[in-house]
Design an enzyme around this catalytic site. Structure first.
Site, mmCIF file in Angstrom:
data_model
loop_
_atom_site.group_PDB
_atom_site.id
_atom_site.type_symbol
_atom_site.label_atom_id
_atom_site.label_comp_id
_atom_site.label_asym_id
_atom_site.label_seq_id
_atom_site.Cartn_x
_atom_site.Cartn_y
_atom_site.Cartn_z
ATOM 1 N N TYR A 184 30.341 45.440 -1.433
ATOM 2 C CA TYR A 184 30.536 45.049 -0.048
ATOM 3 C C TYR A 184 30.920 43.593 0.169
ATOM 4 C CZ TYR A 184 28.003 49.419 0.480
ATOM 5 O OH TYR A 184 27.602 50.707 0.382
ATOM 6 N N LYS A 216 31.031 39.195 -0.478
ATOM 7 C CA LYS A 216 31.015 38.001 -1.299
ATOM 8 C C LYS A 216 30.366 36.928 -0.443
ATOM 9 C CE LYS A 216 34.832 38.320 -4.532
ATOM 10 N NZ LYS A 216 36.139 37.780 -4.937
ATOM 11 N N TRP A 217 29.487 36.163 -1.062
ATOM 12 C CA TRP A 217 28.816 35.059 -0.392
ATOM 13 C C TRP A 217 29.430 33.769 -0.914
ATOM 14 C CZ3 TRP A 217 23.902 35.454 2.347
ATOM 15 C CH2 TRP A 217 23.460 36.770 2.505
ATOM 16 N N ASP A 244 21.237 47.569 -1.723
ATOM 17 C CA ASP A 244 22.228 46.875 -2.524
ATOM 18 C C ASP A 244 21.699 45.538 -3.007
ATOM 19 O OD1 ASP A 244 22.463 45.381 -0.239
ATOM 20 O OD2 ASP A 244 24.429 46.115 0.284
#
Length: 156
Positions: free
Chosen positions: A29, A31-32, A146
């Site tokens: 889902y 990306k940080w 997740d």
């Protein structure tokens, strides 16, 4: 949630989503990215596609649901605060406070000294408290499935 940010502000804050600024990459889902907004370090959560999420209404529902849950969880001391979002993008980009002492996991190449048992117990107790909070504080329990949950929980 404090603010609404423009797409351009978040691009500047993350050096146009520079791969070197990726803090956490959830394969399914998000990306940080580490960023800076008004001299404040932030974590920018950008949706990067997903195996189980498709375009359209399902994607919008997923992101809106994630945003609502993030805002609700922000009331706990050991959960990163949702400080804003960008509504110019589809789906919206979320902005959380930055945790300087986050747990790096296997990606980090630095050698670390083992934590003292007192520190380990404190971390375990606080994680248990957050999990209990997520399971009991809301009308529907929050079940984290997740890997970005490990980032949402602040290391102490």
């Amino acid at each position: 949630m404090e603010a609404c940010f423009s797409d351009e502000e978040l691009k500047q804050a993350s050096n146009n989503y520079d791969a070197r600024l990726v803090i956490v990459h959830n394969e399914l889902y998000w990306k940080w990215y580490k960023g800076s907004l008004d001299s404040r370090l932030v974590s920018i959560r950008k949706f990067e596609g997903g195996v189980h999420i498709t375009e359209g209404q399902e994607l919008s529902n997923y992101v809106i649901n994630d945003q609502v849950i993030s805002a609700k969880m922000s009331t706990h001391n050991n959960v990163l605060k949702l400080i804003g979002c960008c509504l110019e993008t589809r789906p919206p980009i979320l902005v959380n406070e930055f945790a300087a002492n986050q747990i790096q996991g296997s990606r980090g190449s630095q050698q670390h000294q083992p934590l003292a048992w007192a520190s380990r117990l404190k971390i375990a107790r606080e994680i248990a408290h957050v999990i209990s909070y997520l399971c009991t504080a809301f009308s529907r329990p929050i079940i984290q499935r997740d890997r970005y949950a490990e980032y949402l929980l602040r290391s102490t």
